[in-house]
Design an enzyme around this catalytic site. Structure first.
Site, PDB file in Angstrom:
ATOM      1  N   LYS A 100       1.798  -3.653   8.622  1.00 48.53           N
ATOM      2  CA  LYS A 100       2.950  -2.655   9.304  1.00 48.53           C
ATOM      3  C   LYS A 100       4.185  -3.364   9.136  1.00 48.53           C
ATOM      4  CE  LYS A 100       2.416   0.919  11.687  1.00 48.53           C
ATOM      5  NZ  LYS A 100       2.686   2.648  12.061  1.00 48.53           N
TER       6      LYS A 100
ATOM      7  N   GLY B 191       8.087   1.333   8.080  1.00 43.43           N
ATOM      8  CA  GLY B 191       8.840   0.192   6.992  1.00 43.43           C
ATOM      9  C   GLY B 191       7.726   0.319   5.639  1.00 43.43           C
TER      10      GLY B 191
ATOM     11  N   LEU C  22       0.785  -1.307  -0.333  1.00 44.76           N
ATOM     12  CA  LEU C  22      -0.032   0.265  -0.046  1.00 44.76           C
ATOM     13  C   LEU C  22       0.949   1.280   0.347  1.00 44.76           C
ATOM     14  CD1 LEU C  22      -1.807  -1.154   2.474  1.00 44.76           C
ATOM     15  CD2 LEU C  22      -3.115  -0.751  -0.050  1.00 44.76           C
ATOM     16  N   GLY C  23       2.439   1.488   0.791  1.00 41.32           N
ATOM     17  CA  GLY C  23       2.882   2.352   0.496  1.00 41.32           C
ATOM     18  C   GLY C  23       3.630   2.097   1.944  1.00 41.32           C
TER      19      GLY C  23
ATOM     20  N   VAL D  59       3.825  -0.851   3.657  1.00 42.51           N
ATOM     21  CA  VAL D  59       2.449  -1.324   4.685  1.00 42.51           C
ATOM     22  C   VAL D  59       2.062  -2.213   3.663  1.00 42.51           C
ATOM     23  CG1 VAL D  59       0.397  -0.543   5.432  1.00 42.51           C
ATOM     24  CG2 VAL D  59       2.291   1.048   5.771  1.00 42.51           C
TER      25      VAL D  59
ATOM     26  N   GLY E 264       6.857   4.194   5.127  1.00 45.20           N
ATOM     27  CA  GLY E 264       7.014   5.579   6.145  1.00 45.20           C
ATOM     28  C   GLY E 264       7.706   4.604   6.309  1.00 45.20           C
ATOM     29  N   GLY E 265       8.085   6.236   7.345  1.00 47.57           N
ATOM     30  CA  GLY E 265       9.067   5.784   8.103  1.00 47.57           C
ATOM     31  C   GLY E 265       9.303   4.700   9.220  1.00 47.57           C
TER      32      GLY E 265
ATOM     33  N   ASP F 190       3.705  13.468  16.189  1.00 47.09           N
ATOM     34  CA  ASP F 190       3.929  12.940  15.314  1.00 47.09           C
ATOM     35  C   ASP F 190       2.985  13.069  14.158  1.00 47.09           C
ATOM     36  OD1 ASP F 190       5.295  12.908  13.066  1.00 47.09           O
ATOM     37  OD2 ASP F 190       6.057  10.790  12.869  1.00 47.09           O
TER      38      ASP F 190
END
Length: 809
Positions: free
Chosen positions: A520, A504, A498-499, A506, A501-502, A617
């Site tokens: 995740k 790792g 799916l994508g 997903v 981020g910081g 965050d």
């Protein structure tokens, strides 16, 4: 020799009285080229008021003023040149070609003047209301004035005058007493509308409040209960985005009345009595010791009919018993038992027939019922009391206090009910023997009911345990399969990515029973490690809110770490917000709903959950959207739990995302709930504009989004901030309120930013009063520093403090 009166002499003799009359009366209008000299007057069309030169009692100084024309005692209600009287020479009042009114003498010395106006052919006119106005000569049908004396009152408020503010222009209309009966120079006492919190009428000096008339409750000011009995008067209080003022009208034309501030520091309503040719005091304040501001201190109650007049509210004792015994109660009272917000055992006592406490720091929501107000107060750990905002008809609206209750007094009639929050122990103490007996009976009944409930719960627990084991087996099986897939290189997981981020990557997955999930996987190169992984598991597992993402489980095997969440089909907010094509699907209604959902989620974290949690965050990529576009806050790896007595924490490791970090956090490592409020404010402005704060600059000044929004706000062009993809039709007032709230949240100083409870109230109420924002923090780019040049894992040092910038999805 006899002198004969000729026809010519007789004609002059007959005309002479009319010439004298013409010198003293010149109608109600002053046009260009005309002037009013000392001894000449303007008379309003109905004869109610006169304007001309006068001298106060025992004074030779000359002033231009307005007075009643129909009563026997000259009573001046307005003075033009009150700060600069004419001491020698003859005075003249004229109107210039640009519409400026000028008072001068025969030496051309100017004693007073008004600004020029834009009218093409201005004239000055004394109206029958006592208002002296400058207007276009042709425009007599409407009440559109280029300048008016009603906007600049002296010591008297007449019917139809406004006491209060024009919020658009910043004009403040307030009354100022004379220095003495013989000197109209502005004295030390003045009265006006105090705008903070729930607006209230205040009599004060420059140093202190003398008397507080209280807030408007829909019928009257709570500090003037007798207003409800004034059948000859009609009172109005207007509070909207443009104006905030009090006004009155007299229903009987035969009554002459005015409200004044005296030179001695009192305010009076006076009524003219024709029979005795005198002014009668109809009402005055302050009138008793309890009318002084807060004579009994915080949480003290003043009753002028008691001796001593001060007592503590139920559940409170004197702060200084020794001073209290000596009749010095100014220190007030302190709570006997601390409030217990977390367990929900607090309750309320009703204090009837009160002048409500000082509302300077109160919050108002006119759309709530009284029951909703009570619920809101209980949900806010800082709430100390609540009351109805409007007692006209059924009690509606909500006034909430989150600070000490000051200047509280009782009346023998009228007044309003105040609901004061107490701990359960102090509520129980007040019940007495009768309530004790009732408590025993209730306890027996509850005990019986409890046995039944426990039996039912045991049965349900067994069923849930059985279901949970099945889910755990399903999750365990899934985790095993996925971990094996990564340990034995396969391509199948990549198909569902799916994508990233910081934390790792997903991935999307599906449980055995068909439920879609998001997984995740902690990357080995991620800036977030095992500590952040544990933090997220421990935190989010204990949180339940419709605007927080739900954690279903986690997996640990060897070096592999995975978190299993409910699946969000619309992914994250940034995927829509910063994409011009997808952004078009976010109409204003959806964006507003997203803003409110994020606000409620943050309020839950800060005040309503079992722990006070700082997210640290908050950003667009950490807001996930379900199939109904309901926002859910995610990524709690950086979050911190605050202790019950903690308000802020200093850390040497600053983590988060630039563009969303509060200044005090990024620069000094200090974070608090106000750090999240700052991030929320950035997010609100991004949602409205469809633009990123970080790495996007506007104009030649290299302003980021915050600087751009602040610049537009100061120029009164903040609607230019609105994303073009929203379209042309949207509720301007609602968007304006959201922009203002966003700017309030990103103010540079943490103490200036509102709490999330205040934010939710301000966003959700059309009638909530919002202060004007101050300068935001981090509003411009710093030199040539390129924020986008930071990678997802870069760190650098500032003021001997390590800053780790973690950029999520």
């Amino acid at each position: 020799m006899k002198k004969f009166i000729t026809s010519k002499h007789l004609l002059c003799f007959l005309l002479f009285p009319s010439l004298l009359f013409t010198l003293s009366i010149s109608g109600d209008t002053l046009t260009q080229g005309q002037y009013i000299t000392d001894g000449k007057t303007l008379i309003s069309s109905g004869g109610n008021f006169a304007l001309g030169f006068f001298s106060p009692t025992n004074s030779k100084s000359r002033y231009v003023g307005i007075w009643y024309n129909t009563i026997s005692v000259q009573t001046v209600v307005w003075v033009a040149n009150r700060e600069k009287p004419i001491l020698t020479g003859n005075g003249t009042l004229t109107i210039s070609g640009n519409g400026s009114l000028i008072i001068s003498d025969d030496n051309s010395t100017i004693y007073w003047s008004t600004p020029g106006v834009s009218a093409g052919n201005p004239i000055a006119q004394l109206l029958d209301t006592g208002n002296f106005v400058v207007r276009e000569e042709w425009n007599s049908a409407t009440e559109i004035y280029e300048w008016q004396s009603f906007d600049y009152p002296t010591d008297a408020l007449l019917p139809g005058m406004k006491l209060g503010w024009n919020l658009t222009s910043g004009l403040n209309r307030y009354l100022t007493g004379w220095t003495s009966p013989s000197d109209p120079f502005p004295g030390p006492y003045f009265m006006g509308i105090h705008t903070n919190g729930d607006p209230q009428v205040i009599l004060q000096t420059t140093k202190s409040w003398l008397w507080r008339g209280g807030n408007w409750d829909g019928v009257r000011f709570t500090g003037i209960p007798e207003m409800k009995t004034y059948s000859a008067f009609n009172f109005t209080f207007v509070d909207n985005e443009e104006e905030m003022y009090y006004m009155y009208h007299i229903l009987d034309d035969s009554i002459i009345s005015r409200l004044i501030v005296n030179y001695d520091g009192t305010t009076q309503r006076l009524v003219w009595l024709n029979e005795s040719s005198m002014w009668n005091v109809f009402w005055f304040a302050p009138k008793d010791p309890c009318d002084k501001v807060s004579p009994c201190g915080p949480f003290g109650v003043c009753n002028p009919n008691d001796s001593p007049m001060c007592e503590c509210l139920q559940g409170f004792d004197p702060e200084s018993p020794t001073n209290w015994a000596m009749r010095d109660q100014s220190d007030g009272c302190v709570r006997l038992t601390p409030l217990d917000c977390r367990n929900g055992t607090d309750g309320f006592i009703t204090v009837s027939m009160t002048k409500l406490p000082d509302t300077s720091n109160a919050t108002v929501n006119m759309s709530m019922t009284l029951d909703e107000c009570r619920t809101l107060c209980l949900s806010n750990c800082s709430c100390t009391a609540y009351a109805s905002a409007d007692i006209a008809g059924n009690e509606t609206g909500c006034v909430i206090w989150t600070t000490e209750l000051t200047d509280l007094r009782l009346y023998t009639y009228g007044g309003q009910s105040l609901y004061v929050r107490l701990a359960a122990a102090d509520l129980i103490k007040s019940q007495g023997h009768k309530q004790g007996v009732v408590a025993v009976v209730v306890s027996v009944l509850l005990g019986t009911l409890l046995i039944i409930v426990i039996g039912f719960c045991i049965l349900m627990k067994k069923k849930k345990k059985k279901k949970r084991r099945a889910e755990e087996r399903s999750l365990s099986y899934l985790c095993t399969i996925w971990i094996q897939s990564w340990l034995q290189p396969m391509t199948s997981p990549q198909k569902n990515k799916l994508g990233e981020g910081g934390f790792g990557p997903v991935y999307k997955g599906t449980l055995a029973e068909g439920q879609d999930i998001a997984v995740k996987r902690l990357s080995k190169t991620s800036a977030q490690g095992i500590d952040e992984f544990k933090n997220e598991v421990l935190l989010i597992a204990k949180l339940q809110h419709r605007n927080l993402v739900r954690l279903l489980g986690f997996c640990i095997q060897g070096d592999e770490r995975m978190l299993v969440y409910e699946y969000m089909p619309n992914k994250s907010l940034d995927a829509f917000l910063f994409d011009k094509v997808k952004g078009a699907s976010l109409d204003w209604s959806t964006r507003y709903s997203i803003i409110m959902g994020i606000a409620r989620g943050l309020l839950y974290l800060h005040e309503d959950s079992r722990f006070r949690i700082i997210h640290r965050d908050l950003k667009a990529s950490n807001i996930l959207l379900d199939k109904k576009m309901t926002p859910k806050i995610s990524d709690f790896g950086m979050a911190r739990i605050f202790g019950g007595d903690e308000t802020e924490v200093n850390t040497r490791k600053v983590v988060g995302t630039y563009g969303y970090m509060a200044p005090e956090y990024a620069m000094d490592g200090i974070f608090s709930v106000k750090s999240d409020v700052f991030s929320f404010g950035v997010l609100v402005l991004e949602i409205i504009s469809g633009q990123k704060n970080r790495g996007v600059y506007y104009s030649e000044s290299h302003l980021n989004l915050l600087g751009h929004a602040w610049s537009l706000w100061k120029e009164e062009n903040c609607m230019e901030l609105v994303d073009e993809s929203i379209g042309q039709e949207f509720p301007m007032a609602e968007i304006f309120r959201c922009i203002k709230v966003g700017l309030l949240c990103v103010q540079e100083r943490p103490e200036d930013r509102p709490t999330m409870s205040s934010v939710v109230l301000m966003l959700g109420s059309e009638n909530a009063l919002l202060p004007n924002p101050k300068r935001p923090g981090f509003i411009a780019a710093r030199g040539s520093f390129d924020l986008d040049s930071l990678t997802n894992q870069e760190s650098f040092t500032m003021n001997a403090m390590t800053i780790t910038v973690v950029d999520g999805r």
